[in-house]
Design a protein around this motif. Structure first.
Motif, PDB file in Angstrom:
ATOM      1  N   ASP A 190       0.869  -1.181   0.000  1.00  0.00           N
ATOM      2  CA  ASP A 190       0.000   0.000   0.000  1.00  0.00           C
ATOM      3  C   ASP A 190       0.907   1.233   0.000  1.00  0.00           C
ATOM      4  O   ASP A 190       1.579   1.525   0.991  1.00  0.00           O
ATOM      5  CB  ASP A 190      -0.899  -0.010   1.243  1.00  0.00           C
ATOM      6  N   LYS A 191       0.939   1.947  -1.113  1.00  0.00           N
ATOM      7  CA  LYS A 191       1.889   3.041  -1.296  1.00  0.00           C
ATOM      8  C   LYS A 191       1.703   4.138  -0.246  1.00  0.00           C
ATOM      9  O   LYS A 191       2.690   4.640   0.320  1.00  0.00           O
ATOM     10  CB  LYS A 191       1.755   3.638  -2.697  1.00  0.00           C
ATOM     11  N   ASP A 192       0.467   4.518   0.025  1.00  0.00           N
ATOM     12  CA  ASP A 192       0.221   5.586   1.002  1.00  0.00           C
ATOM     13  C   ASP A 192       0.683   5.185   2.394  1.00  0.00           C
ATOM     14  O   ASP A 192       1.253   5.994   3.132  1.00  0.00           O
ATOM     15  CB  ASP A 192      -1.272   5.941   1.032  1.00  0.00           C
ATOM     16  N   LYS A 193       0.427   3.931   2.757  1.00  0.00           N
ATOM     17  CA  LYS A 193       0.827   3.464   4.092  1.00  0.00           C
ATOM     18  C   LYS A 193       2.353   3.379   4.205  1.00  0.00           C
ATOM     19  O   LYS A 193       2.926   3.744   5.237  1.00  0.00           O
ATOM     20  CB  LYS A 193       0.214   2.095   4.390  1.00  0.00           C
ATOM     21  N   ARG A 229       4.444   5.142   2.485  1.00  0.00           N
ATOM     22  CA  ARG A 229       4.911   6.535   2.540  1.00  0.00           C
ATOM     23  C   ARG A 229       4.893   7.028   3.989  1.00  0.00           C
ATOM     24  O   ARG A 229       5.836   7.688   4.445  1.00  0.00           O
ATOM     25  CB  ARG A 229       4.039   7.428   1.665  1.00  0.00           C
ATOM     26  N   GLN A 230       3.813   6.696   4.713  1.00  0.00           N
ATOM     27  CA  GLN A 230       3.715   7.079   6.120  1.00  0.00           C
ATOM     28  C   GLN A 230       4.850   6.445   6.932  1.00  0.00           C
ATOM     29  O   GLN A 230       5.444   7.091   7.799  1.00  0.00           O
ATOM     30  CB  GLN A 230       2.365   6.620   6.684  1.00  0.00           C
TER      31      GLN A 230
END
Length: 350
Positions: free
Chosen positions: A234-237, A239-240
């Motif tokens: 999951d790219k957004d996760k 990134r976080q």
């Protein structure tokens, strides 16, 4: 041959009864001069024996059943769902095993409840403590302004700016609390895609470059990556995760230090990402707790560094939600290395 203990009891009791009856018959025959044949005596004894045996066995089983039934009633009160599934038994060994298993499971549940209660108290205390500082800060500046400082333009702007910073910190903490609550409750679903993690790191470096420049910290890769490195996550996760880890290394890094990223193959379909700094480091005794919510290694200056105290806890939950592992190695005053595994993207596997 497995004979019930109640049968042994009934056998011994019936034997004692029949011995008494035999003596009575002998005495009766001897004193009354009754001409009872041996066969008649044996038949009489056998009838009395069988009667005594089955009578005693019935009475014993009923006695035990009534007592055991009371035990099961208490178990039903303690655990209505699981206790009702238990079959009432007269066999004491089986009963003891079932009761021991039941009490053992209840003990484990009680211990877990105690841990959860302690965890809940600590969590509420930590949340209150984290929110209290920015709240009191905002309150102090606003009260000062209302008491007359608002008429001085320079003071007004400075205090409003500081109050705004306090509000931003509150929002930051609340957002992190909301995120970690959703992750722990499995409310947030992972949207796995193939993406270039090198490019994602470059985005994170650009985002945090200003923070690093303030301390003279260099953000760099351990070597040049001429080709994209694709991962499936999951790219957004992720990134976080990268933001939290790099931001953490800057926060606790030494002045004019460095934060170095390496991406290495691990096994056929996995790679490992490492974020290494030469900062303050973490004492060995604190390493097992660094991923706990609100746990701060540097008790004195941690809050002055900002943050919610949830960054590493969020990182751990996100990585574990991907069914991956996260590790930490550190030495006090020499630096820290946080590393985690990821699944390779389809482009590389092909």
């Amino acid at each position: 041959m497995n004979i019930k203990k109640s049968y042994k009891f009934a056998f011994k009791s019936a034997t004692a009864i029949i011995f008494f009856v035999a003596l009575a018959l002998y005495a009766l025959n001897y004193f009354s001069q009754a001409n009872l044949s041996l066969t008649a005596c044996l038949i009489f004894i056998a009838v009395i024996y069988l009667f005594a045996f089955f009578l005693l066995q019935y009475r014993i089983e009923k006695f035990i059943y009534n007592r055991v039934q009371k035990i099961y009633k208490h178990l039903v009160l303690l655990d209505p769902v699981n206790a009702k599934k238990l079959e009432i038994r007269n066999d004491m060994n089986t009963l003891l095993k079932e009761v021991e298993q039941f009490t053992s499971s209840k003990k484990i549940e009680i211990d877990n409840l105690k841990i959860q209660e302690e965890y809940r108290r600590d969590f509420l205390g930590n949340v209150a403590h984290e929110l209290k500082t920015p709240l009191f800060t905002v309150q102090g500046y606003l009260e000062t302004l209302l008491d007359g400082a608002m008429h001085d333009k320079s003071v007004r702007e400075k205090y409003l700016e500081r109050a705004q910073n306090g509000v931003d910190r509150l929002i930051y903490i609340v957002n992190d609390l909301d995120l970690i609550t959703k992750i722990e409750s499995d409310v947030v679903n992972l949207n796995k895609t193939n993406f270039d993690i090198v490019e994602l790191f470059k985005e994170v470096f650009e985002l945090l470059e200003l923070n690093a420049d303030k301390k003279g910290i260099i953000l760099l890769f351990d070597r040049k990556h001429h080709k994209p490195i694709y991962v499936k996550a999951d790219k957004d996760k992720i990134r976080q995760v990268l933001i939290n880890l790099v931001e953490n290394s800057i926060k606790y890094g030494n002045e004019k230090g460095s934060t170095e990223v390496s991406i290495e193959p691990l096994i056929k379909n996995k790679l490992i990402v490492k974020i290494t700094d030469n900062g303050l480091g973490i004492d060995k005794k604190n390493l097992p707790r660094v991923f706990e919510r609100f746990y701060r290694v540097d008790k004195s200056g941690a809050r002055s560094q900002g943050g919610s105290g949830l960054g590493l806890a969020i990182v751990k939950h996100i990585i574990e939600a991907h069914q991956e592992r996260i590790y930490v190695n550190s030495e006090l005053k020499k630096g820290s290395e946080f590393s985690f595994t990821l699944e390779l993207g389809q482009e590389l596997l092909d």
